[in-house]
Scaffold this active site. Structure first.
Site, PDB file in Angstrom:
ATOM      1  N   PHE A 135       0.752  -1.144   0.104  1.00  0.00           N
ATOM      2  CA  PHE A 135       0.013  -0.070   0.108  1.00  0.00           C
ATOM      3  C   PHE A 135       0.915   1.297   0.008  1.00  0.00           C
ATOM      4  O   PHE A 135       1.531   1.207   0.828  1.00  0.00           O
ATOM      5  CB  PHE A 135      -0.867   0.075   1.363  1.00  0.00           C
ATOM      6  CG  PHE A 135      -1.894   1.402   1.233  1.00  0.00           C
ATOM      7  CD1 PHE A 135      -3.232   0.978   0.283  1.00  0.00           C
ATOM      8  CD2 PHE A 135      -1.570   2.463   1.813  1.00  0.00           C
ATOM      9  CE1 PHE A 135      -3.965   2.267   0.506  1.00  0.00           C
ATOM     10  CE2 PHE A 135      -2.588   3.458   1.713  1.00  0.00           C
ATOM     11  CZ  PHE A 135      -3.539   3.300   1.165  1.00  0.00           C
ATOM     12  N   ASP A 220       9.290   2.963   1.818  1.00  0.00           N
ATOM     13  CA  ASP A 220       8.064   3.703   2.329  1.00  0.00           C
ATOM     14  C   ASP A 220       8.136   3.226   3.852  1.00  0.00           C
ATOM     15  O   ASP A 220       7.258   2.233   4.353  1.00  0.00           O
ATOM     16  CB  ASP A 220       6.929   3.147   1.709  1.00  0.00           C
ATOM     17  CG  ASP A 220       5.590   3.644   1.782  1.00  0.00           C
ATOM     18  OD1 ASP A 220       5.483   4.315   3.106  1.00  0.00           O
ATOM     19  OD2 ASP A 220       4.632   3.687   1.245  1.00  0.00           O
ATOM     20  N   LYS A 249       2.391   9.558   8.356  1.00  0.00           N
ATOM     21  CA  LYS A 249       1.588   9.262   9.505  1.00  0.00           C
ATOM     22  C   LYS A 249       2.148   9.847  10.871  1.00  0.00           C
ATOM     23  O   LYS A 249       1.780  10.949  11.255  1.00  0.00           O
ATOM     24  CB  LYS A 249       1.487   7.787   9.798  1.00  0.00           C
ATOM     25  CG  LYS A 249       0.622   7.147   8.203  1.00  0.00           C
ATOM     26  CD  LYS A 249       0.166   5.737   8.843  1.00  0.00           C
ATOM     27  CE  LYS A 249      -1.263   5.556   7.815  1.00  0.00           C
ATOM     28  NZ  LYS A 249      -0.955   5.209   6.427  1.00  0.00           N
TER      29      LYS A 249
END
Ligand SMILES: *Cc1c(COP(=O)(O)O)cnc(C)c1O
Length: 399
Positions: A135, A220, A249
């Site tokens: 993702f 990532d 995040k």
């Protein structure tokens, strides 16, 4: 009718339906706890999906936001601020980035990955490789790297040239990375795939293969970074130096910010003036807040804390010996409780009624990504309640 359900009816008439009907209308929070508009209290074991690193209403974050809001909130990237410069320097230090490395600030994870895709394009090689289950975000470039068909298919054709390979398989990677590959993107722990960690040996192999072919290795760390797994950045456990790393995040503790760290001057100078940009990225409010998050993680010893309470949680859940628990995956405070039956959505719904917020990231996996300040006493409340929740879910689902 409750205050919450009335508000949710209004939500459904005014907010675009991509998220469905939300489970709750939340009102305020304190540490690892949140309260809904009807006054019910919940232990927040999801932390806004690995975002609220310091929990809710942390005094250091509140102070940083308040102080910066009274000075400068936004100034455009024609100008810069002390906070932006200090944050870039701090990230380079924490990332052990070599001389010549540099940071680009964005507002979200997907945007950080879009900047990374542009870095890959600057190699002059059009191919991109990502992992099955990956993702990387919902913007159309990042979506091309994301693996899930249901997310991608309605929007095809996407960015061409993307190949997905099974995680953990170095032979498949070796075959997929060619002279035409600009970059390999990978998450050190595949979060949305169900908290699936990659072995350190795989990360080292990926580094060797990409380096030998002249492709970039882009890590990532949007979900795994900023202390979530007990290290500043999860790839550091493998001792590898990537060509780029993306963050978002946890970095702003809830204030939106993303970042691309380009490692070494060759990569960092491959995007030249005018080739990329953003209006909001790295503004003083976001940068000052992120600095406060990093300071607080350091001052409160939250890396060691995340490691210790994460291990405690895994040990306690596995120690239940419950027949529905297959095991616990992950590291630090990014964990999945893996179930032997596909009852995770039912468990999550029952847990919420019992005052615990957890995420059924897969039919057979409950994701936990609580604030890094969560205590063993908080976690005990959940683990003590878990057997009855599992039994009730199994009964309601006929297992
Ligand atoms: C959440 C996430 C993204 C996307 O971040 P957004 O801020 O939602 O755009 C990208 N990669 C990973 C690994 C993520 O967990």
């Amino acid at each position: 009718m409750s205050v919450g359900s009335e508000l949710l009816d209004r939500y459904e008439h005014a907010v675009l339906g991509v998220f469905g009907r939300p489970a709750l209308v939340l009102d305020h929070g304190e540490g690892a706890w949140v309260w809904d508009v009807d006054g019910r209290r919940y232990l927040d074991l999801l932390g806004g999906i690995a975002v609220n690193a310091l929990g809710h209403n942390h005094p250091a974050l509140v102070a940083a936001v308040s102080k910066q809001a009274g000075e400068l909130v936004h100034i455009s990237n024609f100008f810069t601020s002390r906070a932006q410069i200090a944050l870039a320097e701090r990230l380079l230090t924490l990332a052990d980035a070599p001389a010549g490395s540099a940071v680009f600030f964005a507002n979200s994870g997907a945007e950080a990955n879009e900047a990374a895709i542009k870095l890959a394009r600057r190699t002059g090689r059009p191919g991109l490789v990502a992992l099955e289950g990956a993702f990387h975000g919902r913007t159309t470039g990042a979506l091309a790297l994301t693996h899930k068909v249901a997310y991608r298919e309605p929007f095809e054709p996407l960015l061409p040239g993307v190949t997905h390979v099974p995680p953990g398989d170095l032979d498949a990677l070796d075959a997929a990375i060619t002279e035409e590959t600009g970059a390999l993107f990978l998450e050190p722990i595949l979060g949305e795939a169900g908290v699936v960690p990659l072995e350190a040996a795989y990360l080292r192999g990926a580094r060797e293969i990409t380096a030998s072919r002249g492709a970039l290795l882009i890590v990532d760390e949007i979900q795994t970074g900023v202390g979530r797994t007990g290290a500043w950045f999860d790839h550091q456990r493998a001792g590898i130096v990537p060509d780029a790393m993306t963050l978002a995040k946890g970095l702003g503790g809830g204030v939106p910010i993303g970042a691309l760290v380009a490692f070494g001057s060759a990569v960092a100078t491959s995007l030249t003036p005018g080739q990329h940009g953003t209006t909001f990225g790295g503004n003083p409010l976001a940068a000052a807040t992120a600095l406060a998050v990093l300071d607080t993680i350091e001052n409160e010893g939250l890396l060691a804390h995340a490691t210790a309470v994460g291990e405690y949680l895994a040990r306690r859940v596995e120690g239940l010996g419950h027949p529905l628990v297959a095991g616990v995956r992950g590291r630090g405070l990014l964990r999945a409780i893996v179930l032997t039956e596909p009852v995770a959505p039912a468990v999550a719904a029952l847990a919420r009624e019992a005052g615990f917020l957890v995420n059924p990231v897969a039919p057979d996996a409950l994701r936990l990504a609580p604030p890094l300040v969560v205590t063993t006493a908080d976690l005990d409340l959940f683990v003590d309640a878990l057997p009855a929740l599992l039994d009730a879910a199994a009964e309601s689902e006929g297992h």
